[in-house]
Design a protein around this motif. Structure first.
Motif, PDB file in Angstrom:
ATOM      1  N   LEU A 139      40.344  46.195  38.803  1.00 57.62           N
ATOM      2  CA  LEU A 139      39.614  45.735  39.984  1.00 57.62           C
ATOM      3  C   LEU A 139      38.410  44.884  39.575  1.00 57.62           C
ATOM      4  CD1 LEU A 139      39.612  49.059  42.048  1.00 57.62           C
ATOM      5  CD2 LEU A 139      40.973  47.021  42.542  1.00 57.62           C
ATOM      6  N   HIS A 140      37.693  45.345  38.557  1.00 58.17           N
ATOM      7  CA  HIS A 140      36.511  44.616  38.100  1.00 58.17           C
ATOM      8  C   HIS A 140      36.883  43.227  37.577  1.00 58.17           C
ATOM      9  CE1 HIS A 140      32.503  44.032  36.469  1.00 58.17           C
ATOM     10  NE2 HIS A 140      33.029  43.719  35.304  1.00 58.17           N
ATOM     11  N   THR A 141      38.029  43.129  36.935  1.00 59.16           N
ATOM     12  CA  THR A 141      38.461  41.864  36.344  1.00 59.16           C
ATOM     13  C   THR A 141      39.042  40.899  37.378  1.00 59.16           C
ATOM     14  OG1 THR A 141      38.961  42.961  34.247  1.00 59.16           O
ATOM     15  CG2 THR A 141      40.006  40.827  34.620  1.00 59.16           C
ATOM     16  N   HIS A 142      39.742  41.430  38.370  1.00 58.29           N
ATOM     17  CA  HIS A 142      40.542  40.574  39.246  1.00 58.29           C
ATOM     18  C   HIS A 142      39.986  40.384  40.655  1.00 58.29           C
ATOM     19  CE1 HIS A 142      43.506  41.718  36.124  1.00 58.29           C
ATOM     20  NE2 HIS A 142      43.966  40.513  36.327  1.00 58.29           N
ATOM     21  N   LEU A 143      38.957  41.140  41.040  1.00 58.32           N
ATOM     22  CA  LEU A 143      38.392  40.984  42.383  1.00 58.32           C
ATOM     23  C   LEU A 143      36.966  40.456  42.308  1.00 58.32           C
ATOM     24  CD1 LEU A 143      39.414  44.160  44.448  1.00 58.32           C
ATOM     25  CD2 LEU A 143      40.690  42.045  44.078  1.00 58.32           C
ATOM     26  N   ASP A 144      36.615  39.593  43.257  1.00 57.49           N
ATOM     27  CA  ASP A 144      35.238  39.106  43.397  1.00 57.49           C
ATOM     28  C   ASP A 144      34.590  39.802  44.590  1.00 57.49           C
ATOM     29  OD1 ASP A 144      35.489  37.227  41.307  1.00 57.49           O
ATOM     30  OD2 ASP A 144      36.462  35.806  42.671  1.00 57.49           O
ATOM     31  N   TYR A 145      33.328  40.190  44.417  1.00 54.40           N
ATOM     32  CA  TYR A 145      32.592  40.792  45.530  1.00 54.40           C
ATOM     33  C   TYR A 145      32.008  39.657  46.377  1.00 54.40           C
ATOM     34  CZ  TYR A 145      29.906  44.314  48.034  1.00 54.40           C
ATOM     35  OH  TYR A 145      29.407  45.155  49.009  1.00 54.40           O
ATOM     36  N   VAL A 146      32.616  39.430  47.547  1.00 51.70           N
ATOM     37  CA  VAL A 146      32.242  38.299  48.392  1.00 51.70           C
ATOM     38  C   VAL A 146      32.195  38.752  49.850  1.00 51.70           C
ATOM     39  CG1 VAL A 146      32.836  35.960  49.141  1.00 51.70           C
ATOM     40  CG2 VAL A 146      33.390  36.705  46.804  1.00 51.70           C
ATOM     41  N   HIS A 147      31.078  38.490  50.505  1.00 49.97           N
ATOM     42  CA  HIS A 147      30.967  38.779  51.935  1.00 49.97           C
ATOM     43  C   HIS A 147      31.707  37.704  52.747  1.00 49.97           C
ATOM     44  CE1 HIS A 147      27.972  42.053  51.801  1.00 49.97           C
ATOM     45  NE2 HIS A 147      27.489  41.424  50.745  1.00 49.97           N
ATOM     46  N   GLY A 148      32.259  38.116  53.884  1.00 50.69           N
ATOM     47  CA  GLY A 148      32.869  37.170  54.814  1.00 50.69           C
ATOM     48  C   GLY A 148      34.332  36.880  54.580  1.00 50.69           C
ATOM     49  N   PHE A 160      44.535  42.367  47.975  1.00 54.65           N
ATOM     50  CA  PHE A 160      45.307  42.060  46.767  1.00 54.65           C
ATOM     51  C   PHE A 160      45.658  40.574  46.727  1.00 54.65           C
ATOM     52  CE2 PHE A 160      49.319  41.849  44.347  1.00 54.65           C
ATOM     53  CZ  PHE A 160      48.942  42.480  43.182  1.00 54.65           C
ATOM     54  N   ILE A 161      45.921  39.985  47.896  1.00 55.26           N
ATOM     55  CA  ILE A 161      46.241  38.558  47.976  1.00 55.26           C
ATOM     56  C   ILE A 161      44.979  37.712  47.814  1.00 55.26           C
ATOM     57  CG2 ILE A 161      47.074  36.728  49.505  1.00 55.26           C
ATOM     58  CD1 ILE A 161      48.932  38.861  50.751  1.00 55.26           C
ATOM     59  N   ASP A 162      43.915  38.095  48.532  1.00 62.25           N
ATOM     60  CA  ASP A 162      42.688  37.299  48.521  1.00 62.25           C
ATOM     61  C   ASP A 162      41.908  37.441  47.212  1.00 62.25           C
ATOM     62  OD1 ASP A 162      43.193  36.448  51.098  1.00 62.25           O
ATOM     63  OD2 ASP A 162      41.935  37.996  52.032  1.00 62.25           O
ATOM     64  N   ARG A 163      42.068  38.589  46.555  1.00 62.61           N
ATOM     65  CA  ARG A 163      41.334  38.898  45.320  1.00 62.61           C
ATOM     66  C   ARG A 163      39.818  38.832  45.532  1.00 62.61           C
ATOM     67  NH1 ARG A 163      45.001  39.245  40.880  1.00 62.61           N
ATOM     68  NH2 ARG A 163      46.954  39.778  41.916  1.00 62.61           N
ATOM     69  N   ALA A 164      39.373  39.233  46.727  1.00 61.19           N
ATOM     70  CA  ALA A 164      37.942  39.240  47.034  1.00 61.19           C
ATOM     71  C   ALA A 164      37.701  40.145  48.234  1.00 61.19           C
ATOM     72  CB  ALA A 164      37.435  37.831  47.323  1.00 61.19           C
ATOM     73  N   GLY A 165      36.463  40.630  48.348  1.00 61.82           N
ATOM     74  CA  GLY A 165      36.097  41.463  49.478  1.00 61.82           C
ATOM     75  C   GLY A 165      34.788  42.174  49.212  1.00 61.82           C
ATOM     76  N   VAL A 166      34.502  43.178  50.052  1.00 62.87           N
ATOM     77  CA  VAL A 166      33.292  43.982  49.888  1.00 62.87           C
ATOM     78  C   VAL A 166      33.701  45.405  49.520  1.00 62.87           C
ATOM     79  CG1 VAL A 166      31.853  42.543  51.370  1.00 62.87           C
ATOM     80  CG2 VAL A 166      33.233  44.358  52.398  1.00 62.87           C
ATOM     81  N   THR A 171      37.512  49.592  47.602  1.00 61.30           N
ATOM     82  CA  THR A 171      37.908  50.994  47.722  1.00 61.30           C
ATOM     83  C   THR A 171      39.337  51.133  48.214  1.00 61.30           C
ATOM     84  OG1 THR A 171      35.681  51.883  47.959  1.00 61.30           O
ATOM     85  CG2 THR A 171      37.455  53.084  49.060  1.00 61.30           C
ATOM     86  N   HIS A 172      39.711  50.371  49.238  1.00 60.62           N
ATOM     87  CA  HIS A 172      41.076  50.477  49.770  1.00 60.62           C
ATOM     88  C   HIS A 172      42.115  50.075  48.728  1.00 60.62           C
ATOM     89  CE1 HIS A 172      39.686  50.261  54.233  1.00 60.62           C
ATOM     90  NE2 HIS A 172      39.753  51.496  53.792  1.00 60.62           N
ATOM     91  N   LEU A 173      41.855  49.007  47.995  1.00 63.08           N
ATOM     92  CA  LEU A 173      42.823  48.592  46.981  1.00 63.08           C
ATOM     93  C   LEU A 173      42.851  49.601  45.829  1.00 63.08           C
ATOM     94  CD1 LEU A 173      44.929  46.665  45.971  1.00 63.08           C
ATOM     95  CD2 LEU A 173      43.114  45.138  45.150  1.00 63.08           C
ATOM     96  N   GLY A 174      41.694  50.114  45.445  1.00 62.37           N
ATOM     97  CA  GLY A 174      41.659  51.131  44.394  1.00 62.37           C
ATOM     98  C   GLY A 174      42.432  52.378  44.794  1.00 62.37           C
ATOM     99  N   ILE A 175      42.258  52.820  46.033  1.00 62.22           N
ATOM    100  CA  ILE A 175      42.993  53.986  46.523  1.00 62.22           C
ATOM    101  C   ILE A 175      44.491  53.722  46.525  1.00 62.22           C
ATOM    102  CG2 ILE A 175      43.462  55.349  48.596  1.00 62.22           C
ATOM    103  CD1 ILE A 175      40.473  55.183  49.237  1.00 62.22           C
ATOM    104  N   ALA A 176      44.896  52.559  47.018  1.00 65.91           N
ATOM    105  CA  ALA A 176      46.322  52.240  47.085  1.00 65.91           C
ATOM    106  C   ALA A 176      46.958  52.239  45.699  1.00 65.91           C
ATOM    107  CB  ALA A 176      46.521  50.886  47.765  1.00 65.91           C
ATOM    108  N   LEU A 177      46.288  51.641  44.729  1.00 64.80           N
ATOM    109  CA  LEU A 177      46.832  51.602  43.364  1.00 64.80           C
ATOM    110  C   LEU A 177      46.859  53.000  42.741  1.00 64.80           C
ATOM    111  CD1 LEU A 177      45.074  48.371  42.037  1.00 64.80           C
ATOM    112  CD2 LEU A 177      47.504  48.638  42.591  1.00 64.80           C
TER     113      LEU A 177
END
Length: 268
Positions: A139-148, A160-166, A171-177
């Motif tokens: 998650l740390h490598t592949h996701l960017d912390y981005v508002h909006g 997972f598609i956008d590779r960004a979020g808050v 948390t949701h992607l981490g839980i799913a994986l």
């Protein structure tokens, strides 16, 4: 670690509106509530609910007009341990019954859609704790912390598609994986030290080695600086305010400050 929490929420309600709020620190073995105060202005009759299994607390009320909710607490997390790479993953037959729902897909965490990816990506990692830590690294490598980028209906699939979020998206992607690796995982709302800007924070817990372990997939707050509020399958279960009709958030202020005692100061 000892933390001082102050939360002020101001809402506008068009008419008499029933609400359920989850803003009080949970009572759990690894966080002791030393003092706290909850107030609502103007005053309202409150119904308090506490879950004996999780220690989380919610209150219900009927509110109207402009209402200010204040919560102040001092919480001691002691020496909360971070997730160990050696923490053992349980066979399903060993799990407590109340943990079983956190193996299953949920509204925002469709873990069944991630099983092939998770098994391919993490199958070579041995051990439950090590697997979860590998998920957090991914998650740390592949996701960017981005508002909006996301909104209230964004699921783990879209993140997972956008590779960004808050935080809720991490948390949701981490839980799913994690669930796709057959490890129970649940969402947690929390107060968090060092969060900038200060806000409610979404993290998650994993059940390994006979206990729940807190992890922050955003890596924005230290695990000892997290104060649990509520837990559930995903964000739908841990909202800090749920109302029967639409309401307007007029102001929100949250501060979390570390308190140093004499022993801490001498060590520093």
């Amino acid at each position: 670690m000892k933390l001082s929490i102050a939360a002020t929420l101001t809402y506008g309600f068009g008419g008499a509106t029933q609400i359920i709020a989850a803003i009080e620190a949970a009572r759990s073995p690894d966080q002791a509530i030393l003092s706290e105060e909850l107030s609502i202005a103007p005053g309202a009759a409150l119904i308090h609910d506490e879950d004996p299994a999780t220690g989380e607390r919610r209150f219900r009320a009927a509110l109207s007009g402009q209402v200010e909710i204040r919560y102040n607490a001092i919480v001691d997390n002691g020496m909360r341990a971070p997730l160990s790479s050696s923490a053992r993953q349980h066979d399903w037959s060993e799990l407590p019954r109340d943990v079983l729902p956190y193996l299953l897909p949920s509204r925002f965490c469709p873990s069944d859609e991630f099983m092939r990816f998770a098994q391919r990506e993490f199958r070579m990692v041995q051990g439950g704790g090590a697997r979860v830590l590998s998920v957090l690294d991914w998650l740390h490598t592949h996701l960017d912390y981005v508002h909006g980028v996301s909104h209230a209906l964004t699921t783990a699939e879209q993140t997972f598609i956008d590779r960004a979020g808050v935080c809720r998206d991490f948390t949701h992607l981490g839980i799913a994986l994690t669930r796709a690796l057959n490890i129970p995982a649940r969402a947690v709302s929390a107060y968090a030290l060092d969060l900038d800007p200060p806000d409610f924070h979404a993290v998650y817990e994993v059940f390994l080695d006979g206990r729940w372990w807190l992890v922050d997939p955003t890596r924005l707050a230290p695990v000892e600086g997290l104060v649990r509020i509520a837990s559930g399958r995903d964000a739908a279960d841990i909202a800090f305010l749920t109302s029967e009709y639409n309401c307007q958030c007029l102001n929100q202020s949250i501060t979390v400050v570390r308190l140093y005692d004499e022993a801490d100061q001498q060590a520093a």
